[in-house]
Design an enzyme around this catalytic site. Structure first.
Site, PDB file in Angstrom:
ATOM      1  N   GLU A  87     -14.460   4.590   9.934  1.00 30.45           N
ATOM      2  CA  GLU A  87     -14.923   5.698  10.766  1.00 30.45           C
ATOM      3  C   GLU A  87     -14.688   7.054  10.127  1.00 30.45           C
ATOM      4  O   GLU A  87     -13.661   7.280   9.478  1.00 30.45           O
ATOM      5  CB  GLU A  87     -14.180   5.700  12.111  1.00 30.45           C
ATOM      6  CG  GLU A  87     -14.489   4.538  13.007  1.00 30.45           C
ATOM      7  CD  GLU A  87     -13.778   4.656  14.351  1.00 30.45           C
ATOM      8  OE1 GLU A  87     -13.961   3.746  15.182  1.00 30.45           O
ATOM      9  OE2 GLU A  87     -13.048   5.654  14.594  1.00 30.45           O
ATOM     10  N   HIS A 122      -0.892   0.084   5.608  1.00 31.35           N
ATOM     11  CA  HIS A 122      -1.357   1.164   6.478  1.00 31.35           C
ATOM     12  C   HIS A 122      -0.359   2.322   6.615  1.00 31.35           C
ATOM     13  O   HIS A 122       0.094   2.665   7.693  1.00 31.35           O
ATOM     14  CB  HIS A 122      -1.716   0.613   7.862  1.00 31.35           C
ATOM     15  CG  HIS A 122      -2.811  -0.402   7.853  1.00 31.35           C
ATOM     16  ND1 HIS A 122      -3.331  -0.928   9.006  1.00 31.35           N
ATOM     17  CD2 HIS A 122      -3.468  -1.004   6.830  1.00 31.35           C
ATOM     18  CE1 HIS A 122      -4.275  -1.822   8.705  1.00 31.35           C
ATOM     19  NE2 HIS A 122      -4.369  -1.871   7.384  1.00 31.35           N
ATOM     20  N   TYR A 145      -8.702   8.332  19.801  1.00 30.07           N
ATOM     21  CA  TYR A 145      -9.857   7.843  19.045  1.00 30.07           C
ATOM     22  C   TYR A 145     -10.001   6.316  19.078  1.00 30.07           C
ATOM     23  O   TYR A 145     -10.796   5.758  18.337  1.00 30.07           O
ATOM     24  CB  TYR A 145      -9.832   8.444  17.635  1.00 30.07           C
ATOM     25  CG  TYR A 145     -10.177   9.903  17.749  1.00 30.07           C
ATOM     26  CD1 TYR A 145     -11.472  10.346  17.627  1.00 30.07           C
ATOM     27  CD2 TYR A 145      -9.209  10.832  18.125  1.00 30.07           C
ATOM     28  CE1 TYR A 145     -11.807  11.674  17.824  1.00 30.07           C
ATOM     29  CE2 TYR A 145      -9.525  12.165  18.331  1.00 30.07           C
ATOM     30  CZ  TYR A 145     -10.839  12.576  18.186  1.00 30.07           C
ATOM     31  OH  TYR A 145     -11.183  13.884  18.416  1.00 30.07           O
ATOM     32  N   TYR A 167     -10.388  -9.631  11.141  1.00 31.02           N
ATOM     33  CA  TYR A 167     -10.736 -10.424   9.958  1.00 31.02           C
ATOM     34  C   TYR A 167     -11.039 -11.872  10.323  1.00 31.02           C
ATOM     35  O   TYR A 167     -11.727 -12.572   9.592  1.00 31.02           O
ATOM     36  CB  TYR A 167      -9.614 -10.334   8.924  1.00 31.02           C
ATOM     37  CG  TYR A 167      -9.429  -8.933   8.390  1.00 31.02           C
ATOM     38  CD1 TYR A 167     -10.431  -8.314   7.651  1.00 31.02           C
ATOM     39  CD2 TYR A 167      -8.269  -8.212   8.658  1.00 31.02           C
ATOM     40  CE1 TYR A 167     -10.279  -7.024   7.178  1.00 31.02           C
ATOM     41  CE2 TYR A 167      -8.104  -6.918   8.188  1.00 31.02           C
ATOM     42  CZ  TYR A 167      -9.108  -6.330   7.449  1.00 31.02           C
ATOM     43  OH  TYR A 167      -8.959  -5.037   6.987  1.00 31.02           O
ATOM     44  N   GLN A 218       0.812  -1.208   0.000  1.00 34.29           N
ATOM     45  CA  GLN A 218       0.000   0.000   0.000  1.00 34.29           C
ATOM     46  C   GLN A 218       0.852   1.268   0.000  1.00 34.29           C
ATOM     47  O   GLN A 218       0.316   2.372   0.007  1.00 34.29           O
ATOM     48  CB  GLN A 218      -0.921  -0.001   1.227  1.00 34.29           C
ATOM     49  CG  GLN A 218      -1.929  -1.131   1.214  1.00 34.29           C
ATOM     50  CD  GLN A 218      -2.688  -1.263   2.538  1.00 34.29           C
ATOM     51  OE1 GLN A 218      -2.528  -0.467   3.456  1.00 34.29           O
ATOM     52  NE2 GLN A 218      -3.519  -2.286   2.630  1.00 34.29           N
TER      53      GLN A 218
END
Length: 376
Positions: free
Chosen positions: A247, A154, A257, A268, A88
């Site tokens: 979110e 990520h 958060y 998963y 990613q």
């Protein structure tokens, strides 16, 4: 892993001419059209529209391009820092500074190689175009993830100029969820820095030492969308959950958060995440999706091409290949409508255009940039 180093500048012949075909869609009583303007992009991640109407585009593999307003020609920009394009990671967000007309300054994020592996970094540079060639000059890394690790998950990441001339930078947890609760670790956080990379004195941890001084908020999983709400000047973000629990948050200074202590999703494997959906000391999201849509780009629409949408929040989705239109009132989401589901591919980035239209890009091997405007 593959390390991509860009050096030199080249004018690229457009392999795909601009596409003028316009498709009309309907959402409730609103008719709107979608037109592909740029095609033949290789996994475009971030893009912005420059004052002359041309497009500044980051392809994930490590190329930065300037594409003409009609999409017919493009120039590769030289001087991009070394990018580790794996999983990613890659060349990620890009945005022109608010004073671009005067300074030619741009901001961008990328996965940066270094000791221990890779981490997200944010940089600024001057974009110089002369005689058909483009170059980044005075490149400066403003902030670099303080702990680099292996793995390709990520990275985040968005960079957002704020009205007070500071910058927000969003970072993912790098697939190592507990790092998001470590206030001495950049992973899973929103950072706030000055335009030169220094620490704003009013940051929540600027003097206390309780957390890294550039940290604005913690407890995030993988923030891939961020936008300033025009009416309030507040930052809104959207982040990936695991299996459910994507979110929307309005991150406030010094707050936590919750990831991975609380979540509206599940691992998963199906197992519960943390202690459940709420716990003392952790903030609740403004909105969440279950099941996940895999959200990415985010923009508050400020244009007049589709006037009934002005002020709405738009979020692109990768997995569900759609744009979510969300009506906002007093910091809350009051309605949601899904647009273009499955019709154009993975929606990566959303931008307001100087023409009053809403623009989006598709994160595909043959990706493109599209214009949303009104229809008769």
């Amino acid at each position: 892993m593959v390390t991509t180093v860009l050096a030199g500048s080249a004018v690229l012949a457009a392999a795909c001419v601009s596409v003028s075909a316009q498709t009309v869609h309907t959402s409730g009583d609103t008719r709107f059209s979608v037109t592909q303007v740029v095609g033949d992009l290789s996994y475009p991640w971030g893009f912005d529209i420059l004052p002359d109407g041309s497009f500044l585009v980051n392809e994930a593999e490590g190329r930065m391009l300037i594409v003409s307003p009609d999409g017919d020609s493009r120039i590769e920009v030289a001087g991009v820092p070394e990018v580790r394009a794996s999983g990613q990671g890659g060349l990620l967000d890009v945005v022109a500074a608010p004073d671009f007309d005067d300074t030619r300054t741009i901001y961008f994020t990328f996965s940066e190689p270094g000791p221990g592996g890779t981490g997200t970094a944010a940089a600024r540079a001057r974009l110089v175009v002369t005689d058909g060639a483009a170059q980044l000059e005075d490149v400066k890394v403003l902030v670099s993830m303080n702990r680099k690790t292996s793995g390709g998950r990520h990275f985040g990441s968005r960079i957002v100029p704020a009205p007070d001339r500071t910058l927000f930078v969003t970072l993912g947890d790098r697939g190592q969820q507990d790092r998001a609760q470590d206030p001495q670790d950049h992973a899973g956080s929103v950072l706030r820095i000055a335009a030169d990379g220094s620490i704003p004195p009013d940051n929540p941890f600027a003097r206390s030492g309780e957390a890294l001084p550039e940290i604005w908020s913690i407890g995030h999983r993988n923030i891939q969308g961020a936008a300033i709400e025009p009416k309030t000047g507040r930052l809104w973000i959207v982040e990936h959950g695991a299996r459910g629990g994507d979110e929307i948050n309005i991150p406030e200074a010094g707050k936590n958060y919750g990831w991975p202590v609380i979540s509206y999703g599940r691992h998963y494997s199906g197992l519960r995440i943390g202690v459940g959906t709420e716990a003392e000391g952790y903030e609740q999201p403004v909105y969440y999706w279950d099941p996940s849509i895999a959200p990415s780009g985010m923009a508050f629409y400020t244009g007049d091409a589709v006037p009934e949408w002005r002020g709405n929040l738009f979020v692109g989705a990768l997995k569900d290949q759609l744009i979510s239109r969300l009506a906002v009132a007093d910091g809350k989401i009051v309605t949601e409508d899904w647009l273009l589901a499955g019709e154009y591919g993975r929606i990566r980035t959303l931008r307001n255009g100087p023409d009053g239209a809403l623009w989006f890009s598709t994160d595909e091997g043959e990706g493109g940039i599209y214009r949303i405007s009104g229809a008769p």
